[in-house]
Design a protein around this motif. Structure first.
Motif, PDB file in Angstrom:
ATOM      1  N   ALA A 157      -7.198  -0.488  -6.046  1.00 33.82           N
ATOM      2  CA  ALA A 157      -7.284  -1.931  -5.843  1.00 33.82           C
ATOM      3  C   ALA A 157      -6.110  -2.489  -5.061  1.00 33.82           C
ATOM      4  CB  ALA A 157      -7.372  -2.633  -7.187  1.00 33.82           C
ATOM      5  N   LYS A 158      -6.378  -3.620  -4.403  1.00 39.20           N
ATOM      6  CA  LYS A 158      -5.328  -4.375  -3.745  1.00 39.20           C
ATOM      7  C   LYS A 158      -4.725  -5.337  -4.765  1.00 39.20           C
ATOM      8  CE  LYS A 158      -8.079  -4.043   0.498  1.00 39.20           C
ATOM      9  NZ  LYS A 158      -7.378  -2.910   1.085  1.00 39.20           N
ATOM     10  N   GLY A 159      -3.801  -6.207  -4.329  1.00 39.70           N
ATOM     11  CA  GLY A 159      -3.064  -7.051  -5.254  1.00 39.70           C
ATOM     12  C   GLY A 159      -3.881  -8.208  -5.803  1.00 39.70           C
ATOM     13  N   ASN A 160      -3.238  -8.997  -6.694  1.00 44.19           N
ATOM     14  CA  ASN A 160      -3.807 -10.226  -7.238  1.00 44.19           C
ATOM     15  C   ASN A 160      -5.131  -9.958  -7.959  1.00 44.19           C
ATOM     16  OD1 ASN A 160      -3.793 -12.910  -7.821  1.00 44.19           O
ATOM     17  ND2 ASN A 160      -4.419 -13.610  -5.791  1.00 44.19           N
ATOM     18  N   ARG A 161      -5.117  -8.945  -8.831  1.00 45.68           N
ATOM     19  CA  ARG A 161      -6.342  -8.579  -9.538  1.00 45.68           C
ATOM     20  C   ARG A 161      -6.490  -9.368 -10.837  1.00 45.68           C
ATOM     21  NH1 ARG A 161      -5.960  -4.195 -11.698  1.00 45.68           N
ATOM     22  NH2 ARG A 161      -3.787  -3.781 -11.234  1.00 45.68           N
ATOM     23  N   ARG A 162      -7.743  -9.466 -11.298  1.00 44.54           N
ATOM     24  CA  ARG A 162      -8.040 -10.182 -12.537  1.00 44.54           C
ATOM     25  C   ARG A 162      -8.652  -9.273 -13.592  1.00 44.54           C
ATOM     26  NH1 ARG A 162     -12.116 -14.038 -10.098  1.00 44.54           N
ATOM     27  NH2 ARG A 162     -12.324 -12.214  -8.763  1.00 44.54           N
ATOM     28  N   GLY A 163      -8.911  -8.027 -13.281  1.00 46.54           N
ATOM     29  CA  GLY A 163      -9.549  -7.150 -14.259  1.00 46.54           C
ATOM     30  C   GLY A 163      -9.636  -5.729 -13.755  1.00 46.54           C
ATOM     31  N   ALA A 164     -10.779  -5.087 -14.004  1.00 47.37           N
ATOM     32  CA  ALA A 164     -10.980  -3.685 -13.636  1.00 47.37           C
ATOM     33  C   ALA A 164     -11.564  -3.598 -12.234  1.00 47.37           C
ATOM     34  CB  ALA A 164     -11.903  -2.999 -14.634  1.00 47.37           C
ATOM     35  N   ALA A 165     -10.888  -2.880 -11.360  1.00 46.58           N
ATOM     36  CA  ALA A 165     -11.354  -2.707  -9.985  1.00 46.58           C
ATOM     37  C   ALA A 165     -12.393  -1.597  -9.910  1.00 46.58           C
ATOM     38  CB  ALA A 165     -10.172  -2.385  -9.066  1.00 46.58           C
ATOM     39  N   HIS A 166     -13.031  -1.489  -8.761  1.00 42.48           N
ATOM     40  CA  HIS A 166     -13.982  -0.410  -8.521  1.00 42.48           C
ATOM     41  C   HIS A 166     -13.293   0.934  -8.742  1.00 42.48           C
ATOM     42  CE1 HIS A 166     -17.611   1.331  -6.907  1.00 42.48           C
ATOM     43  NE2 HIS A 166     -16.935   2.017  -5.999  1.00 42.48           N
ATOM     44  N   ALA A 167     -13.945   1.809  -9.467  1.00 39.38           N
ATOM     45  CA  ALA A 167     -13.484   3.171  -9.774  1.00 39.38           C
ATOM     46  C   ALA A 167     -12.427   3.241 -10.870  1.00 39.38           C
ATOM     47  CB  ALA A 167     -12.977   3.893  -8.522  1.00 39.38           C
ATOM     48  N   ASP A 168     -12.018   2.100 -11.443  1.00 47.57           N
ATOM     49  CA  ASP A 168     -11.069   2.165 -12.552  1.00 47.57           C
ATOM     50  C   ASP A 168     -11.632   2.916 -13.755  1.00 47.57           C
ATOM     51  OD1 ASP A 168      -9.088   0.839 -11.223  1.00 47.57           O
ATOM     52  OD2 ASP A 168      -9.079  -0.945 -12.497  1.00 47.57           O
ATOM     53  N   ASP A 169     -12.949   2.915 -13.914  1.00 46.01           N
ATOM     54  CA  ASP A 169     -13.565   3.601 -15.054  1.00 46.01           C
ATOM     55  C   ASP A 169     -13.222   5.084 -15.085  1.00 46.01           C
ATOM     56  OD1 ASP A 169     -15.292   2.719 -12.760  1.00 46.01           O
ATOM     57  OD2 ASP A 169     -16.481   4.434 -13.390  1.00 46.01           O
ATOM     58  N   ILE A 170     -12.997   5.668 -13.906  1.00 45.04           N
ATOM     59  CA  ILE A 170     -12.691   7.102 -13.850  1.00 45.04           C
ATOM     60  C   ILE A 170     -11.443   7.432 -14.650  1.00 45.04           C
ATOM     61  CG2 ILE A 170     -12.037   8.999 -12.318  1.00 45.04           C
ATOM     62  CD1 ILE A 170     -14.956   8.258 -12.099  1.00 45.04           C
ATOM     63  N   MET A 171     -10.395   6.613 -14.514  1.00 43.26           N
ATOM     64  CA  MET A 171      -9.142   6.970 -15.191  1.00 43.26           C
ATOM     65  C   MET A 171      -9.267   6.844 -16.710  1.00 43.26           C
ATOM     66  SD  MET A 171      -6.630   3.873 -14.030  1.00 43.26           S
ATOM     67  CE  MET A 171      -6.960   2.156 -14.423  1.00 43.26           C
ATOM     68  N   TYR A 172     -10.136   5.952 -17.191  1.00 40.49           N
ATOM     69  CA  TYR A 172     -10.334   5.850 -18.638  1.00 40.49           C
ATOM     70  C   TYR A 172     -11.106   7.050 -19.171  1.00 40.49           C
ATOM     71  CZ  TYR A 172      -8.592   1.137 -18.082  1.00 40.49           C
ATOM     72  OH  TYR A 172      -7.792   0.066 -17.786  1.00 40.49           O
ATOM     73  N   LEU A 173     -12.083   7.518 -18.418  1.00 45.00           N
ATOM     74  CA  LEU A 173     -12.912   8.625 -18.882  1.00 45.00           C
ATOM     75  C   LEU A 173     -12.237   9.978 -18.727  1.00 45.00           C
ATOM     76  CD1 LEU A 173     -16.423   7.484 -17.636  1.00 45.00           C
ATOM     77  CD2 LEU A 173     -15.605   7.558 -19.994  1.00 45.00           C
ATOM     78  N   LYS A 174     -11.305  10.085 -17.798  1.00 44.92           N
ATOM     79  CA  LYS A 174     -10.652  11.384 -17.595  1.00 44.92           C
ATOM     80  C   LYS A 174      -9.400  11.548 -18.450  1.00 44.92           C
ATOM     81  CE  LYS A 174      -8.793  12.207 -13.598  1.00 44.92           C
ATOM     82  NZ  LYS A 174      -8.567  12.289 -12.146  1.00 44.92           N
ATOM     83  N   GLY A 175      -9.104  10.565 -19.286  1.00 45.64           N
ATOM     84  CA  GLY A 175      -7.956  10.698 -20.178  1.00 45.64           C
ATOM     85  C   GLY A 175      -6.633  10.465 -19.504  1.00 45.64           C
TER      86      GLY A 175
END
Length: 507
Positions: free
Chosen positions: A406-424
């Motif tokens: 993701a780029k800056g000034n985010r408000r939540g989960a960006a595209h592909a963030d789910d990968i890091m949660y599922l891969k531990g």
């Protein structure tokens, strides 16, 4: 203690240790294969599931892998499929010989019959690699995980009339045929890793999630899996429907662009020239070819003609954060000028742009809603109407400073963030990232439960997750834990739903 007793104890202990080891060597249809031990699981990082799609096999359906002698040491991931170079992948890391998969198993014998989770990676059907996500963390929770590579870009999705003449009238979709071939390989071989071929769940992210949806729609994939998890991807939009005739026109244009006169000449062209430029081939996507995809996916779901399996469908709260860092007035206006006049003003009212921040957030949100939110909603609601299997819907909103894309000034989960949660990615980091670790543990357990049960994510110690009902509070939001919410952004989603109906019907 006598030496004899000590020796006996050592033998017993050695046998016990040996029994505790997961399968580090096994047999597949092409030969013997050996993996490596990583923690409590055995990891086989590169097993060929099909022959190298090179030479005369370029732009043909995948063929069986060639047998090998001795033991194949699957200790390193295979090379990336040919694609545009990036900072982290150069051409010497790529090969057209790319049809490999990984297997990670906690099984200690071939008789355990564990559930199987098969992952399909994203990358807009143009880029990325299976080796980044082998899913050791999920496997350690009692499932066998598989990660699949497939052909990308022009090599995976170019259609052409001359190719159709070679293949009973259809061409393109080679990357999807690779995925189906890999799932067939899993059916024949996964028992030898302690997996149960009748308990396969497919899951994917982005283009991999769209692939999962295509597999749910394709008659060629019938019976190859019993459940599906989609993370940020579906193929419901009428704007994404391309038939074979149009696709073959794009293939002909590409051949002219490459200054080649025949498929034979195209097969002699270096793979880098075919895939190495982001603008080289424009139609990298599954097409309605009457074979892999018989009709537009939306139409198949509308009539109930699809592989009716339990599904878990998720998208993220700030998907568009990977696209926009700032938005000018002209960018904002240009986006909405693409819409028919009777729709533009209503769209701008829902996605306002009076200030720089409004413009940024509005274009990020419309990217999320058109590309991910509405397709997820359309899939879930249509399957509720025409299917019998349960549908679960999720929304990932956890913000983390560790996000990669993701780029800056985010408000939540960006595209592909789910990968890091599922891969531990937060294992061992709970002290620094307590909320991310909490979300990671919850998501992994829900996903594993869904795979183990064949379609129910619920389990002891987890917040109850009901089957999706569009008008009830049944969406599971992952944000500092897991809580139920209604469908978010409903006014916008319903507006897009009406617009998509207009695109399909003109009404």
């Amino acid at each position: 203690m006598s030496k004899k007793l000590l020796s006996t104890m050592m033998l017993v202990l050695g046998a016990m240790v040996g029994q505790a080891q997961p399968l580090l060597k096994t047999q597949v249809e092409s030969g013997a294969v050996a993996g490596v031990l990583e923690g409590s699981v055995a990891v086989y990082k590169a097993i060929p599931y099909a022959a190298a799609p090179v030479g005369d096999l370029r732009w043909k359906a995948p063929q069986p892998a060639k047998p090998w002698k001795g033991v194949l040491k699957a200790e390193d991931v295979a090379k990336w499929p040919p694609q545009p170079e990036k900072s982290y992948v150069k051409y010497d890391m790529m090969s057209e010989d790319c049809l490999y998969l990984s297997v990670v198993t906690p099984a200690k014998s071939t008789k355990e019959a564990l559930p199987v989770m098969v992952f399909i990676h994203g990358g807009a059907f143009r880029t990325e690699h299976y080796g980044g996500d082998l899913w050791q963390s999920l496997a350690s929770k009692g499932v066998v995980t598989v990660s699949v590579e497939y052909r990308a870009g022009a090599l995976g999705f170019m259609a052409h009339a001359d190719l159709a003449k070679e293949a009973d009238g259809h061409s393109g979709n080679y990357g999807i045929l690779d995925q189906i071939f890999a799932l067939q390989w899993v059916q024949r071989n996964i028992k030898n890793f302690g997996g149960d071929p009748s308990k396969v769940t497919i899951f994917g992210e982005s283009a991999g999630a769209t692939s999962c949806h295509v597999l749910c729609a394709s008659p060629l994939a019938k019976g190859l899996f019993r459940a599906c998890i989609s993370e940020s991807g579906a193929m419901m939009s009428p704007t994404s429907v391309v038939n074979q005739q149009v696709a073959q026109m794009y293939g002909s244009m590409f051949m002219n662009q490459m200054k080649k006169n025949s498929i034979a000449e195209m097969r002699q062209t270096d793979a880098k020239d075919l895939t190495g430029n982001d603008n080289s081939f424009q139609l990298c996507m599954p097409i309605v070819d009457g074979y892999v995809i018989p009709e537009p996916v939306y139409a198949l779901y509308h009539k109930g003609s699809y592989n009716d399996v339990p599904v878990l469908i998720m998208h993220n709260s700030d998907e568009g954060a990977v696209e926009y860092d700032s938005v000018s007035v002209e960018q904002y206006e240009q986006f909405f000028r693409q819409l028919p006049a009777q729709w533009a003003d209503s769209a701008k009212a829902l996605y306002p742009g009076a200030t720089a921040e409004e413009r940024l957030f509005s274009l990020r949100d419309v990217t999320r809603d058109i590309g991910f939110g509405w397709p997820a909603y359309a899939w879930a609601t249509s399957q509720k109407q025409t299917g019998k299997s349960p549908v679960y819907v999720a929304y990932l909103a956890q913000k983390s400073d560790t996000t990669v894309y993701a780029k800056g000034n985010r408000r939540g989960a960006a595209h592909a963030d789910d990968i890091m949660y599922l891969k531990g990615a937060f294992d061992g980091k709970a002290d620094r990232f307590p909320q991310e670790k909490k979300v990671s543990d919850l998501m992994q357990q829900y996903w594993v439960n869904f795979a183990k049960t064949g379609g129910n994510p619920n389990g002891n110690g987890l917040p109850k997750w009901p089957v999706f009902e569009p008008d009830k509070i049944t969406v599971m939001q992952f944000n500092n834990g897991a809580t139920l919410i209604p469908v978010l952004n409903q006014q916008r989603i319903h507006f897009i739903d009406r617009f998509m109906t207009f695109v399909r019907t003109g009404k």
